[in-house]
Design a protein around this motif. Structure first.
Motif, mmCIF file in Angstrom:
data_model
loop_
_atom_site.group_PDB
_atom_site.id
_atom_site.type_symbol
_atom_site.label_atom_id
_atom_site.label_comp_id
_atom_site.label_asym_id
_atom_site.label_seq_id
_atom_site.Cartn_x
_atom_site.Cartn_y
_atom_site.Cartn_z
ATOM 1 N N SER A 16 -53.769 -75.732 37.996
ATOM 2 C CA SER A 16 -53.549 -74.350 37.574
ATOM 3 C C SER A 16 -53.097 -74.278 36.122
ATOM 4 O O SER A 16 -53.217 -73.237 35.469
ATOM 5 C CB SER A 16 -52.511 -73.685 38.477
ATOM 6 O OG SER A 16 -51.282 -74.395 38.426
ATOM 7 N N ASP A 17 -52.625 -75.404 35.593
ATOM 8 C CA ASP A 17 -52.192 -75.484 34.199
ATOM 9 C C ASP A 17 -53.340 -75.879 33.266
ATOM 10 O O ASP A 17 -53.158 -76.036 32.069
ATOM 11 C CB ASP A 17 -51.038 -76.475 34.052
ATOM 12 C CG ASP A 17 -51.346 -77.860 34.629
ATOM 13 O OD1 ASP A 17 -52.463 -78.062 35.170
ATOM 14 O OD2 ASP A 17 -50.474 -78.730 34.546
ATOM 15 N N GLY A 18 -54.532 -76.073 33.828
ATOM 16 C CA GLY A 18 -55.706 -76.447 33.026
ATOM 17 C C GLY A 18 -55.826 -77.941 32.763
ATOM 18 O O GLY A 18 -56.805 -78.388 32.178
ATOM 19 N N ALA A 19 -54.856 -78.729 33.214
ATOM 20 C CA ALA A 19 -54.885 -80.177 32.986
ATOM 21 C C ALA A 19 -55.850 -80.859 33.955
ATOM 22 O O ALA A 19 -55.981 -80.459 35.108
ATOM 23 C CB ALA A 19 -53.487 -80.766 33.135
ATOM 24 N N HIS A 20 -56.496 -81.908 33.482
ATOM 25 C CA HIS A 20 -57.489 -82.651 34.249
ATOM 26 C C HIS A 20 -56.855 -83.396 35.419
ATOM 27 O O HIS A 20 -55.839 -84.058 35.257
ATOM 28 C CB HIS A 20 -58.187 -83.645 33.315
ATOM 29 C CG HIS A 20 -59.291 -84.415 33.954
ATOM 30 N ND1 HIS A 20 -60.529 -83.873 34.191
ATOM 31 C CD2 HIS A 20 -59.338 -85.686 34.416
ATOM 32 C CE1 HIS A 20 -61.304 -84.789 34.760
ATOM 33 N NE2 HIS A 20 -60.603 -85.893 34.913
ATOM 34 N N GLY A 51 -58.246 -76.771 50.572
ATOM 35 C CA GLY A 51 -57.412 -75.577 50.609
ATOM 36 C C GLY A 51 -56.680 -75.344 49.292
ATOM 37 O O GLY A 51 -56.189 -74.241 49.041
ATOM 38 N N LEU A 52 -56.629 -76.369 48.439
ATOM 39 C CA LEU A 52 -55.986 -76.221 47.124
ATOM 40 C C LEU A 52 -56.907 -75.552 46.104
ATOM 41 O O LEU A 52 -56.461 -75.154 45.036
ATOM 42 C CB LEU A 52 -55.554 -77.594 46.595
ATOM 43 C CG LEU A 52 -54.473 -78.322 47.382
ATOM 44 C CD1 LEU A 52 -54.237 -79.707 46.797
ATOM 45 C CD2 LEU A 52 -53.187 -77.517 47.394
ATOM 46 N N VAL A 53 -58.201 -75.446 46.437
ATOM 47 C CA VAL A 53 -59.168 -74.858 45.507
ATOM 48 C C VAL A 53 -58.989 -73.349 45.476
ATOM 49 O O VAL A 53 -59.018 -72.670 46.497
ATOM 50 C CB VAL A 53 -60.621 -75.210 45.908
ATOM 51 C CG1 VAL A 53 -61.623 -74.499 45.003
ATOM 52 C CG2 VAL A 53 -60.828 -76.716 45.870
ATOM 53 N N VAL A 54 -58.819 -72.812 44.257
ATOM 54 C CA VAL A 54 -58.656 -71.374 44.103
ATOM 55 C C VAL A 54 -59.902 -70.736 43.475
ATOM 56 O O VAL A 54 -60.159 -69.566 43.679
ATOM 57 C CB VAL A 54 -57.372 -71.043 43.300
ATOM 58 C CG1 VAL A 54 -57.497 -71.434 41.853
ATOM 59 C CG2 VAL A 54 -56.989 -69.596 43.434
ATOM 60 N N ALA A 55 -60.683 -71.525 42.744
ATOM 61 C CA ALA A 55 -61.893 -70.995 42.112
ATOM 62 C C ALA A 55 -62.835 -72.117 41.721
ATOM 63 O O ALA A 55 -62.407 -73.238 41.467
ATOM 64 C CB ALA A 55 -61.526 -70.178 40.866
ATOM 65 N N VAL A 56 -64.119 -71.785 41.696
ATOM 66 C CA VAL A 56 -65.138 -72.681 41.154
ATOM 67 C C VAL A 56 -65.838 -71.881 40.072
ATOM 68 O O VAL A 56 -66.437 -70.845 40.345
ATOM 69 C CB VAL A 56 -66.140 -73.144 42.229
ATOM 70 C CG1 VAL A 56 -67.211 -74.030 41.596
ATOM 71 C CG2 VAL A 56 -65.434 -73.881 43.354
ATOM 72 N N ILE A 61 -63.693 -76.930 38.863
ATOM 73 C CA ILE A 61 -62.992 -76.503 40.069
ATOM 74 C C ILE A 61 -61.527 -76.342 39.698
ATOM 75 O O ILE A 61 -60.905 -77.268 39.173
ATOM 76 C CB ILE A 61 -63.143 -77.546 41.188
ATOM 77 C CG1 ILE A 61 -64.614 -77.640 41.592
ATOM 78 C CG2 ILE A 61 -62.257 -77.198 42.377
ATOM 79 C CD1 ILE A 61 -64.908 -78.758 42.562
ATOM 80 N N LYS A 62 -60.979 -75.147 39.955
ATOM 81 C CA LYS A 62 -59.582 -74.881 39.635
ATOM 82 C C LYS A 62 -58.744 -74.920 40.897
ATOM 83 O O LYS A 62 -59.132 -74.387 41.927
ATOM 84 C CB LYS A 62 -59.444 -73.516 38.964
ATOM 85 C CG LYS A 62 -60.130 -73.491 37.617
ATOM 86 C CD LYS A 62 -59.845 -72.211 36.874
ATOM 87 C CE LYS A 62 -60.501 -72.276 35.506
ATOM 88 N NZ LYS A 62 -60.166 -71.128 34.694
ATOM 89 N N LEU A 63 -57.588 -75.559 40.790
ATOM 90 C CA LEU A 63 -56.659 -75.679 41.911
ATOM 91 C C LEU A 63 -55.539 -74.658 41.798
ATOM 92 O O LEU A 63 -55.243 -74.162 40.706
ATOM 93 C CB LEU A 63 -56.068 -77.092 41.956
ATOM 94 C CG LEU A 63 -57.072 -78.241 42.047
ATOM 95 C CD1 LEU A 63 -56.334 -79.581 42.019
ATOM 96 C CD2 LEU A 63 -57.931 -78.121 43.296
ATOM 97 N N ILE A 64 -54.889 -74.404 42.917
ATOM 98 C CA ILE A 64 -53.792 -73.440 42.957
ATOM 99 C C ILE A 64 -52.473 -74.060 42.481
ATOM 100 O O ILE A 64 -51.508 -73.355 42.238
ATOM 101 C CB ILE A 64 -53.653 -72.852 44.383
ATOM 102 C CG1 ILE A 64 -52.854 -71.571 44.374
ATOM 103 C CG2 ILE A 64 -53.107 -73.871 45.346
ATOM 104 C CD1 ILE A 64 -52.969 -70.760 45.635
#
Length: 79
Positions: A16-20, A51-56, A61-64
């Motif tokens: 969620s912080d944009g870090a890889h 379940g940690l995926v918030v968006a693609v 893939i972005k996590l929560i």
């Protein structure tokens, strides 16, 4: 999960912080399998609950959760 159809090999996973966090190697049931040759992997496959995926968004893939927390939650076995 509404994102499952959009998840594919080679996509970048970020917190969620944009870090890889890693690079997708595929799906193992309800787990994202991350490539072991990714610089963040330490030479091992890692698995994260989808379940940690918030968006693609395209190839990302972005996590929560932030990247550091995602790495604390990942496992090295697809239980």
């Amino acid at each position: 999960m509404m994102f499952v159809e959009q998840i594919k090999d080679g996509q970048r996973v970020v917190g969620s912080d944009g870090a890889h966090v890693g690079t997708v190697d595929g799906l193992a049931g309800q787990l994202l399998k991350l490539k072991k040759n990714d610089p963040e992997s330490g030479g091992s496959h890692h698995y994260l609950d989808i379940g940690l995926v918030v968006a693609v968004e395209g190839e990302t893939i972005k996590l929560i959760v932030p990247a550091a927390e995602a790495k604390e939650r990942w496992s090295e076995a697809s239980e």
